[in-house]
Design a protein around this motif. Structure first.
Motif, PDB file in Angstrom:
ATOM      1  N   TYR A  40      41.838  46.667  33.763  1.00 15.32           N
ATOM      2  CA  TYR A  40      41.096  46.618  35.022  1.00 15.32           C
ATOM      3  C   TYR A  40      39.973  47.642  34.909  1.00 15.32           C
ATOM      4  O   TYR A  40      40.233  48.827  34.680  1.00 15.32           O
ATOM      5  N   LEU A  66      39.067  42.204  36.202  1.00 12.09           N
ATOM      6  CA  LEU A  66      40.438  42.230  35.706  1.00 12.09           C
ATOM      7  C   LEU A  66      40.514  41.225  34.576  1.00 12.09           C
ATOM      8  O   LEU A  66      40.275  40.028  34.776  1.00 12.09           O
ATOM      9  N   LEU A  67      40.825  41.719  33.392  1.00 17.82           N
ATOM     10  CA  LEU A  67      40.892  40.902  32.192  1.00 17.82           C
ATOM     11  C   LEU A  67      42.337  40.844  31.711  1.00 17.82           C
ATOM     12  O   LEU A  67      43.030  41.859  31.694  1.00 17.82           O
ATOM     13  N   GLU A  68      42.757  39.656  31.321  1.00 15.60           N
ATOM     14  CA  GLU A  68      44.114  39.459  30.814  1.00 15.60           C
ATOM     15  C   GLU A  68      44.029  38.867  29.417  1.00 15.60           C
ATOM     16  O   GLU A  68      43.159  38.052  29.131  1.00 15.60           O
ATOM     17  N   GLY A  69      44.926  39.279  28.550  1.00 18.44           N
ATOM     18  CA  GLY A  69      44.976  38.793  27.177  1.00 18.44           C
ATOM     19  C   GLY A  69      45.618  39.863  26.310  1.00 18.44           C
ATOM     20  O   GLY A  69      46.200  40.816  26.813  1.00 18.44           O
ATOM     21  N   LYS A  70      45.508  39.718  25.003  1.00 20.90           N
ATOM     22  CA  LYS A  70      46.042  40.727  24.092  1.00 20.90           C
ATOM     23  C   LYS A  70      44.897  41.643  23.671  1.00 20.90           C
ATOM     24  O   LYS A  70      44.042  41.269  22.872  1.00 20.90           O
ATOM     25  N   GLN A 105      49.115  46.218  26.515  1.00 18.16           N
ATOM     26  CA  GLN A 105      48.020  45.547  25.823  1.00 18.16           C
ATOM     27  C   GLN A 105      47.651  44.242  26.506  1.00 18.16           C
ATOM     28  O   GLN A 105      46.876  43.467  25.957  1.00 18.16           O
ATOM     29  N   ILE A 106      48.169  43.991  27.720  1.00 13.64           N
ATOM     30  CA  ILE A 106      47.979  42.665  28.310  1.00 13.64           C
ATOM     31  C   ILE A 106      47.001  42.607  29.492  1.00 13.64           C
ATOM     32  O   ILE A 106      46.492  41.540  29.791  1.00 13.64           O
ATOM     33  N   HIS A 107      46.744  43.720  30.151  1.00  9.54           N
ATOM     34  CA  HIS A 107      45.812  43.741  31.287  1.00  9.54           C
ATOM     35  C   HIS A 107      44.892  44.943  31.159  1.00  9.54           C
ATOM     36  O   HIS A 107      45.326  46.034  30.777  1.00  9.54           O
ATOM     37  N   SER A 134      42.855  35.746  23.285  1.00 11.85           N
ATOM     38  CA  SER A 134      43.301  34.964  24.454  1.00 11.85           C
ATOM     39  C   SER A 134      42.848  35.570  25.777  1.00 11.85           C
ATOM     40  O   SER A 134      43.609  35.589  26.757  1.00 11.85           O
ATOM     41  N   PHE A 135      41.617  36.067  25.844  1.00 11.92           N
ATOM     42  CA  PHE A 135      41.112  36.683  27.068  1.00 11.92           C
ATOM     43  C   PHE A 135      40.856  35.651  28.163  1.00 11.92           C
ATOM     44  O   PHE A 135      40.312  34.577  27.921  1.00 11.92           O
ATOM     45  N   ARG A 175      40.707  37.225  35.205  1.00  8.13           N
ATOM     46  CA  ARG A 175      41.522  36.901  36.379  1.00  8.13           C
ATOM     47  C   ARG A 175      40.766  37.169  37.671  1.00  8.13           C
ATOM     48  O   ARG A 175      40.920  36.453  38.654  1.00  8.13           O
TER      49      ARG A 175
END
Length: 94
Positions: free
Chosen positions: A39, A81-85, A35-37, A69-70, A73
């Motif tokens: 692409y 590339l998106l990071e968050g929950k 659930q954290i990355h 919290s997006f 990256r």
């Protein structure tokens, strides 16, 4: 008539040249790591972004990703590339 020919030609190329469906049909390719990355490849542009939501334009419709919290990256013309929950990934036919 031209649409049918193009569809048959794409099908023939895909079968005989062993090209992936996402390449031939201009579909997005989505890769998630837990659930954290997430692409996303082969999108048509960024429509909206906040720390809880991102909306991307696709060839047909849109892709909506919701969560918390997006942070972007990496962003390139057709890749992100998106990071968050990540809590939801939705296709919208708008």
């Amino acid at each position: 008539m031209l649409k049918k020919f193009r569809a048959r030609m794409n099908s023939w190329i895909q079968e005989n040249m062993e090209l992936p469906a996402d390449v031939m049909m201009d579909l997005p390719r989505i890769t998630m790591i837990g659930q954290i990355h997430i692409y996303i490849e082969n999108h048509r542009g960024l429509l909206t972004f906040s720390d809880t939501e991102i909306r991307l334009l696709l060839k047909q419709g849109q892709l909506l990703v919701k969560g918390d919290s997006f942070v972007i990256r990496t962003i390139l013309p057709e890749e992100i590339l998106l990071e968050g929950k990540i809590s939801q990934v939705l296709y919208l036919n708008e």
